[in-house]
Design an enzyme around this catalytic site. Sequence first.
Site, PDB file in Angstrom:
ATOM      1  N   ARG A   1       0.812  -1.102  -0.021  1.00 16.49           N
ATOM      2  CA  ARG A   1      -0.044   0.052  -0.010  1.00 16.49           C
ATOM      3  C   ARG A   1       0.829   1.238   0.116  1.00 16.49           C
ATOM      4  O   ARG A   1       1.963   1.133   0.635  1.00 16.49           O
ATOM      5  CB  ARG A   1      -0.833  -0.064   1.133  1.00 16.49           C
ATOM      6  CG  ARG A   1      -2.016  -1.112   1.381  1.00 16.49           C
ATOM      7  CD  ARG A   1      -3.078  -0.764   2.399  1.00 16.49           C
ATOM      8  NE  ARG A   1      -2.479  -0.178   3.527  1.00 16.49           N
ATOM      9  CZ  ARG A   1      -3.460   0.291   4.575  1.00 16.49           C
ATOM     10  NH1 ARG A   1      -4.691  -0.085   4.351  1.00 16.49           N
ATOM     11  NH2 ARG A   1      -2.853   0.464   5.656  1.00 16.49           N
TER      12      ARG A   1
ATOM     13  N   THR B   1      -1.912   7.432   0.532  1.00  9.89           N
ATOM     14  CA  THR B   1      -3.238   6.945  -0.030  1.00  9.89           C
ATOM     15  C   THR B   1      -3.790   5.640   0.507  1.00  9.89           C
ATOM     16  O   THR B   1      -5.210   5.693  -0.206  1.00  9.89           O
ATOM     17  CB  THR B   1      -3.162   7.199  -1.533  1.00  9.89           C
ATOM     18  OG1 THR B   1      -2.293   5.923  -2.095  1.00  9.89           O
ATOM     19  CG2 THR B   1      -2.420   8.370  -2.220  1.00  9.89           C
TER      20      THR B   1
ATOM     21  N   ASP C   1       0.890  -3.096  11.716  1.00  9.43           N
ATOM     22  CA  ASP C   1       1.446  -3.568  10.602  1.00  9.43           C
ATOM     23  C   ASP C   1       1.930  -4.874  10.584  1.00  9.43           C
ATOM     24  O   ASP C   1       3.061  -4.958  11.220  1.00  9.43           O
ATOM     25  CB  ASP C   1       2.556  -2.472  10.069  1.00  9.43           C
ATOM     26  CG  ASP C   1       3.260  -2.637   8.662  1.00  9.43           C
ATOM     27  OD1 ASP C   1       3.438  -3.694   8.245  1.00  9.43           O
ATOM     28  OD2 ASP C   1       3.079  -1.678   8.011  1.00  9.43           O
TER      29      ASP C   1
ATOM     30  N   ASP D   1       5.569  -5.461   9.358  1.00  9.08           N
ATOM     31  CA  ASP D   1       6.655  -5.055  10.139  1.00  9.08           C
ATOM     32  C   ASP D   1       6.947  -5.913  11.339  1.00  9.08           C
ATOM     33  O   ASP D   1       8.104  -6.129  11.750  1.00  9.08           O
ATOM     34  CB  ASP D   1       6.458  -3.599  10.568  1.00  9.08           C
ATOM     35  CG  ASP D   1       6.758  -2.465   9.576  1.00  9.08           C
ATOM     36  OD1 ASP D   1       7.577  -3.273   8.536  1.00  9.08           O
ATOM     37  OD2 ASP D   1       6.427  -1.360   9.479  1.00  9.08           O
TER      38      ASP D   1
HETATM   39  C1  PRP Z   1      -0.542  -5.034   4.222  1.00  8.08           C
HETATM   40  C2  PRP Z   1      -1.177  -6.365   4.350  1.00  8.08           C
HETATM   41  C3  PRP Z   1      -2.062  -6.397   2.879  1.00  8.08           C
HETATM   42  C4  PRP Z   1      -2.601  -4.939   3.012  1.00  8.08           C
HETATM   43  C5  PRP Z   1      -3.930  -4.839   3.618  1.00  8.08           C
HETATM   44  O1  PRP Z   1       0.530  -4.925   3.443  1.00  8.08           O
HETATM   45  O2  PRP Z   1      -0.390  -7.358   4.140  1.00  8.08           O
HETATM   46  O3  PRP Z   1      -1.243  -6.751   2.111  1.00  8.08           O
HETATM   47  O4  PRP Z   1      -1.438  -4.194   3.810  1.00  8.08           O
HETATM   48  O5  PRP Z   1      -4.363  -3.490   3.137  1.00  8.08           O
HETATM   49  P1  PRP Z   1      -5.538  -3.087   2.287  1.00  8.08           P
HETATM   50  O6  PRP Z   1      -6.705  -4.028   2.324  1.00  8.08           O
HETATM   51  O7  PRP Z   1      -5.860  -1.629   2.643  1.00  8.08           O
HETATM   52  O8  PRP Z   1      -4.836  -3.339   0.801  1.00  8.08           O
HETATM   53  P2  PRP Z   1       1.451  -3.667   3.355  1.00  8.08           P
HETATM   54  O9  PRP Z   1       1.062  -2.820   2.156  1.00  8.08           O
HETATM   55  O10 PRP Z   1       1.840  -3.138   4.531  1.00  8.08           O
HETATM   56  O11 PRP Z   1       2.921  -4.662   2.772  1.00  8.08           O
HETATM   57  P3  PRP Z   1       3.960  -5.512   3.433  1.00  8.08           P
HETATM   58  O12 PRP Z   1       3.055  -6.673   3.763  1.00  8.08           O
HETATM   59  O13 PRP Z   1       5.232  -5.640   2.521  1.00  8.08           O
HETATM   60  O14 PRP Z   1       4.114  -4.815   4.805  1.00  8.08           O
HETATM   61  N1  URA Z   2      -1.894  -3.470   6.813  1.00  5.64           N
HETATM   62  C1  URA Z   2      -1.454  -3.813   7.968  1.00  5.64           C
HETATM   63  O1  URA Z   2      -0.492  -4.494   8.140  1.00  5.64           O
HETATM   64  N2  URA Z   2      -2.291  -3.592   8.774  1.00  5.64           N
HETATM   65  C2  URA Z   2      -3.404  -2.944   8.847  1.00  5.64           C
HETATM   66  O2  URA Z   2      -4.216  -2.558   9.977  1.00  5.64           O
HETATM   67  C3  URA Z   2      -3.922  -2.642   7.824  1.00  5.64           C
HETATM   68  C4  URA Z   2      -2.953  -2.760   6.755  1.00  5.64           C
END
Ligand code: PRP
Ligand code: URA
Length: 211
Positions: A106, A110, A202, A205
């Site tokens: 994400r 945004t 997150d 993370d």
């Molecule tokens: C997180 C999670 C999903 C997404 C969910 O990933 O693992 O992929 O956010 O959010 P959404 O439903 O609003 O799209 P992130 O973008 O943080 O990436 P990461 O797994 O690399 O930390």
């Molecule tokens: N992605 C995450 O990892 N946590 C949230 O709460 C939303 C999006």
Amino acid sequence: MSQSANHHVLSHSLVDHCITRLRAENTPVHEFHQLLQIVAMVLASECTRDLATRQVEVRTPLELTSGVRVSSRIGLVPVLRAGLGMEPAFRQILPTASVHHIGIRRDEATAQPMAYYDLRTEQPPPDLAIVLDPMLATGGSACAAVQMLQDWGVAEIRMAAIIAAPEGLKKMAESCPDVRIFTAALDRELNQNSYICPGLGDAGDRLFGTV
Ligand code: PRP
Ligand code: URA
């Protein structure tokens, strides 16, 4: 398991225990990883409950009898990064499944999904693809993953997530109503930064210790 339309929520005391530890802000990274495996294992079992099977014969030490063998060709689709935390548990339950990573993250400002690693395959699509991603927040990432799989020609798509928000479920129901979604918890809402509340923060993370 409680259920509404295409959303199935696990109902299991041990899962609830693990979710509580996953939510706790002071849970260390190694425990977070272990807990994710346990919940993913139960999710894997639940979302494969009704896989297609075919009749086979099996000879026990005593006699010939009939049994079944799973006949669907299954593809696991972990969404990088956080979906990697669910992959080992699903592979234990489904050792013959193919695994297809996709990269979506994400935009922090945004909350829009940005794909950075598309499916890399010339293979024919599996009969059933299961998207693995712990968090279903706005649903943008999940819908992008589903679109990639539909473009590949996958006939049946399911999603396994640890925690979902109502906003993400609504978006999925509107844009891909045939996708069945299995989660371990349904949370209250998104905050102004599109994080799930109460949530666990997150997921990527916390899984990789990059907070
Ligand atoms: C997180 C999670 C999903 C997404 C969910 O990933 O693992 O992929 O956010 O959010 P959404 O439903 O609003 O799209 P992130 O973008 O943080 O990436 P990461 O797994 O690399 O930390
Ligand atoms: N992605 C995450 O990892 N946590 C949230 O709460 C939303 C999006």
